[in-house]
Design a protein around this motif. Structure first.
Motif, short mmCIF file in Angstrom:
data_model
loop_
_atom_site.label_atom_id
_atom_site.label_comp_id
_atom_site.label_asym_id
_atom_site.label_seq_id
_atom_site.Cartn_x
_atom_site.Cartn_y
_atom_site.Cartn_z
N GLY A 74 49.07 73.75 56.60
CA GLY A 74 47.80 73.62 56.38
C GLY A 74 47.02 72.87 57.55
O GLY A 74 45.82 72.43 57.40
N HIS A 75 47.81 72.56 58.60
CA HIS A 75 47.18 71.80 59.49
C HIS A 75 47.79 72.11 61.07
O HIS A 75 47.06 72.91 61.68
CB HIS A 75 47.40 70.20 59.22
N LEU A 76 48.98 71.42 61.45
CA LEU A 76 49.52 71.99 62.68
C LEU A 76 49.86 73.44 62.77
O LEU A 76 49.88 73.92 64.00
CB LEU A 76 50.64 71.03 63.11
N ASP A 77 50.11 74.00 61.61
CA ASP A 77 50.42 75.34 61.70
C ASP A 77 49.25 76.30 62.07
O ASP A 77 49.20 77.64 62.52
CB ASP A 77 50.84 76.04 60.51
N ASN B 9 47.84 62.42 57.13
CA ASN B 9 48.84 62.38 58.07
C ASN B 9 48.75 63.59 58.97
O ASN B 9 48.60 64.96 58.72
CB ASN B 9 50.21 63.01 57.23
N PRO B 10 48.47 63.34 60.33
CA PRO B 10 48.19 64.38 61.41
C PRO B 10 49.66 65.18 61.77
O PRO B 10 49.36 65.91 62.65
CB PRO B 10 47.73 63.44 62.59
N GLY C 92 53.52 58.60 57.11
CA GLY C 92 53.60 58.55 55.40
C GLY C 92 54.07 57.22 55.09
O GLY C 92 53.37 56.73 54.38
N SER C 93 55.20 56.60 55.74
CA SER C 93 55.67 55.40 55.11
C SER C 93 54.74 54.43 55.54
O SER C 93 54.30 53.34 54.76
CB SER C 93 56.82 55.00 56.15
N ALA C 94 53.97 54.32 56.78
CA ALA C 94 52.95 53.56 57.20
C ALA C 94 51.95 53.51 56.20
O ALA C 94 51.07 52.38 55.85
CB ALA C 94 52.49 53.78 58.76
N ALA C 95 51.22 54.78 55.75
CA ALA C 95 50.28 54.85 54.60
C ALA C 95 50.47 54.23 53.61
O ALA C 95 49.62 53.65 52.93
CB ALA C 95 49.94 56.37 54.62
N ASP D 230 45.86 65.03 67.91
CA ASP D 230 45.96 65.20 69.51
C ASP D 230 47.01 64.48 69.93
O ASP D 230 47.88 64.99 70.78
CB ASP D 230 44.80 64.81 70.10
N ASP D 231 47.32 63.22 69.41
CA ASP D 231 48.68 62.73 69.79
C ASP D 231 49.91 63.22 69.56
O ASP D 231 50.99 63.42 70.21
CB ASP D 231 48.56 61.16 69.26
N VAL D 232 49.78 63.61 68.36
CA VAL D 232 51.20 64.47 67.66
C VAL D 232 51.35 65.71 68.57
O VAL D 232 52.44 66.04 68.91
CB VAL D 232 51.08 64.77 66.37
N LEU D 233 50.29 66.49 69.04
CA LEU D 233 50.28 67.74 69.77
C LEU D 233 50.77 67.26 71.00
O LEU D 233 51.65 67.97 71.60
CB LEU D 233 49.13 68.47 69.64
N ARG D 234 50.24 66.21 71.51
CA ARG D 234 50.74 65.69 73.08
C ARG D 234 52.38 65.49 72.97
O ARG D 234 53.02 66.12 74.03
CB ARG D 234 50.11 64.34 73.38
#
Length: 443
Positions: free
Chosen positions: A231-234, A225-226, A213-216, A174-178
């Protein structure tokens, strides 16, 4: 088992030394500190506590030794290391843990894990982003300054205001989409970033993905990774092909290129020669401005641009036509500079240098990059070369990676012919009546 001694005094402990080449382990007592000992290894001393929990016998380190003899309590607190009295206080605390069935070593691991969790909770996306940019300085050392600046600029403009202060482990889909759906101003009024500036939005998404990804990898995140697209945001965003607007660089009609080259070749100066070379090779401005003599092989008539300087991060080989070779052979080398087309003081030309040539020629409606489109349209309209040949000449990536890899190895002979034909065409003035007049000696 080291010999058990009665309670030693601070002065006696301070006088302990290693026994020749052997390391020593000396118990210092008293009974309520059983197991407390000083490790003497070479010229160093450190404290440790030996304890037994169940059937396990273990040693836990307490820290380096510091006698602090003659120091006041206040002074002792400021000094590094542990005195005998301080070590005994710590040993008694750990022995009470052992009596309660708690393993001091395992408890340290639990405490370290708790501290890591607290660090994760306090680490913000912006802090992690800044750390990521710092970590990439070495990799980006050869990138152009504009690329590096764009990273920081897009994060400052589109990302930090919305999610910069969020804990890194809390950033979700949701944050990324925001971020991707935030309104931006357009000529038609406010529109979502993903629809209004799709190319920019996708770069922002990719940059968020890499930071998360770096944080992970650093174990600051545990969730998937959001920001990943495939396969995710698309599944929730508009397809890129349907919203992306291709902004073409202002280009010259290929029918006018011959007359333009006549005018360009009359102009003196390194910038004019750089622009001419860019047109003959259909290369990008940055590739030409950064070209060095060790990339040029006049014998093989090839210009090999290393991947570090290419937009696609892949090495690109450019065949050099007779006209391009003649231009290079006539170009003077500036002492102390390895650049083919250096600035007056020997460094690389600025990104506006070639554009300035066009401006001085009165070609305000044309861009340097637009000559690549001129070349591409000429290939499509006036030659029988397949699309793939032209795409490789422009260092574009083909959608099919297997096809692209194969053709990169096999298409060079065709590209050599293509660039020779392009140079010949650039050396002709095409009349609008369809008559073609060759420029003698210009090819």
């Amino acid at each position: 088992m080291p010999k058990q001694l009665k309670a030693l005094t601070p002065l006696a402990v301070d006088k302990l030394r290693s026994d020749g080449s052997k390391n020593r382990r000396v118990m210092v007592g008293p009974a309520d500190c059983a197991g407390l000992h000083l490790r003497i290894e070479g010229g160093t001393k450190s404290w440790a506590l030996r304890y037994k929990l169940g059937e396990k016998r273990r040693d836990v380190g307490l820290g380096p030794y510091n006698g602090k003899i003659g120091a006041t309590d206040e002074e002792a607190n400021q000094l590094p290391g542990m005195s005998l009295d301080e070590a005994r206080v710590e040993a008694r605390k750990l022995r009470r843990m052992v009596r309660d069935g708690v393993d001091p070593i395992e408890q340290r691991r639990v405490d370290a894990q708790r501290q890591r969790v607290e660090l994760v909770r306090s680490k913000t996306f912006k802090e992690c982003a800044i750390e990521y940019l710092k970590s990439q300085e070495g990799e980006w050392a050869n990138s152009n300054a504009k690329h590096v600046k764009q990273w920081s600029s897009t994060l400052e403009t589109y990302v930090y205001p919305l999610i910069g202060e969020l804990p890194i482990d809390a950033v979700n889909t949701d944050d990324v989409l925001r971020v991707l759906r935030q309104d931006v101003e357009t000529k038609e009024g406010p529109k979502p970033l993903w629809d209004a500036k799709n190319e920019t939005a996708n770069r922002v998404r990719g940059r968020i993905e890499r930071i998360l990804g770096s944080a992970a990898v650093r174990q600051l995140r545990s969730a998937e990774n959001p920001a990943r697209l495939k396969g995710h945001l698309d599944n929730v965003l508009s397809k890129r092909g349907k919203v992306r607007k291709v902004e073409h660089h202002a280009a010259m009609d290929y029918a006018d290129i011959g007359a333009f080259m006549v005018e360009l070749r009359k102009r003196a100066g390194m910038a004019a020669r750089g622009l001419e070379f860019a047109i003959l090779t259909a290369a990008r401005s940055g590739e030409v401005r950064g070209a060095t003599w060790d990339e040029i092989d006049l014998g093989k008539r090839l210009w090999t641009i290393p991947k570090e300087r290419m937009k696609a991060d892949k090495e690109h080989v450019v065949p050099l036509s007779d006209a391009a070779v003649a231009l290079l052979e006539a170009t003077p080398r500036l002492k102390g500079s390895n650049y083919v087309f250096p600035a007056p003081r020997g460094g690389a030309m600025s990104d506006m240098t070639l554009a300035a040539v066009l401006k001085r020629m009165g070609k305000t409606g044309v861009t340097v990059h637009g000559f690549r489109s001129t070349f591409r349209e000429w290939v499509a309209d006036r030659t029988n070369y397949p699309r793939e040949i032209a795409e490789h000449a422009l260092a574009h990536q083909l959608p099919n990676k297997v096809e692209a890899s194969y053709q990169r190895r096999t298409q060079l002979p065709h590209r050599i012919k293509l660039m020779a034909e392009w140079a010949t065409y650039c050396a002709t003035v095409e009349q609008r009546t369809a008559n073609v007049v060759a420029i003698k000696g210009a090819a």
